[in-house]
Design a protein around this motif. Structure first.
Motif: not given
Length: 332
Positions: A104-105, A109-111, A113-114
């Motif tokens: 999921e991460v 950048e994903d980190k 966002d979450h």
């Protein structure tokens, strides 16, 4: 301590001690307590030869029984919100669950966002318009903003206490938007004005005493523009308020629609016409006609016998969150 964290801590100690495989099992099982110790006793009892249990077998059995399934942790991670936690507590929980969600991460950048999505609304709004070079930079910024908000809340409490003293002395209570959550009266008024299209202009106490020459001008050129504090913008966002940009220098007269409907309806109402006739004869005590030909009874506007207007009045009186008796000075 979480089961997987406990297992990692034990393995670090085993690396330092340089134990063999059998010694690792004895050391790890010797540090089990309570329900975990009961589980190990049952496992050894059911095993064909407990003395042959390796460290890898111990870890696999321990994780199967004590570490929750990855899907459960994934759901917990995706639904994680800051809530009543501090930013530091939220970051620790976020990092702990992040280990179970590698798919999921996938990157920094994903980190970000979450993490941003789980922050409380006010803090998330203040940080959403900024690009951060790394996840750690975002966390540091959140910690700084949280510290500033705490200082502001301390100032609010002091300000609120001071304003209450002013109210006791019969002075006007000027409350800023930031204190709305702590002042129930102000919060009720703010909830009321959300239903109307209003522009709020805040003036400092000294500047709000009398109208100056600038406020009397029909058109003013803006000499300087400054950026509003992020905290104030967050409060405006929470209250559903905003600023109107690129407006022209026009003036607007706001008149109550219901009153205009009543005034128009009087012209065709038969009972109003009878009252006008009685006024001409001097036989209508208490009634009067203003310069626009509108009939009043003392200081109250006479409502024509039009069902639509009466329905609007009754609906506003019965469904409104606020009510006041005619001639009264307190609103309920």
């Amino acid at each position: 301590m979480q089961a997987e964290d406990w297992l990692k801590a034990v393995e670090k100690q085993l690396v330092i001690a340089q134990c063999n495989d059998r010694e690792k099992v004895l050391y790890g099982s010797g540090h089990l307590h309570g329900a975990a110790q009961d589980w190990w006793d049952s496992y050894c009892f059911a095993h064909q030869d407990p003395y042959t249990i390796t460290w890898d077998e111990f870890k696999a059995a321990f994780k199967t029984h004590h570490v929750p399934a990855g899907l459960v942790k994934l759901k917990e991670f995706l639904s994680l919100k800051q809530g009543s936690m501090t930013v530091c507590e939220y970051h620790d929980k976020f990092t702990q669950l992040l280990r179970y969600c590698p798919n999921e991460v996938e990157n920094d950048e994903d980190k970000q966002d979450h993490f941003l999505e789980g922050l409380n609304d006010g803090l998330s709004y203040m940080m959403s318009n900024v690009k951060y070079a790394s996840f750690q930079e975002m966390v540091d910024r959140a910690l700084v903003l949280e510290s500033k908000r705490r200082k502001m809340e301390d100032k609010k409490r002091k300000c609120n206490s001071s304003q209450q003293k002013n109210n006791n002395n019969g002075r006007v209570n000027h409350v800023k938007l930031e204190t709305a959550e702590e002042a129930p009266d102000v919060r009720r008024w703010l909830e009321l004005i959300k239903d109307y299209e209003l522009e709020i202009h805040y003036h400092l106490g000294k500047a709000n005493v009398v109208a100056d020459a600038l406020s009397r001008k029909s058109q003013v050129n803006m000499l300087e523009a400054t950026e509003l504090p992020m905290e104030l913008l967050a409060e405006f966002e929470y209250l559903n308020l905003g600023f109107v940009a690129n407006t022209q220098g026009t003036s607007m007269d706001i008149e109550p629609t219901l009153e205009q409907e009543i005034r128009k309806g009087q012209k065709d109402d038969e009972e109003i016409k009878k009252i006008l006739k009685l006024l001409e004869e001097g036989r209508a005590p208490g009634f009067r006609v203003d310069q626009e030909g509108i009939v009043w009874h003392k200081d109250r506007l006479c409502v024509p016998d039009i069902q639509r207007i009466k329905d609007v009045i009754l609906k506003e009186c019965h469904e409104s969150s606020y009510s006041i008796h005619p001639g009264g000075t307190k609103m309920y």
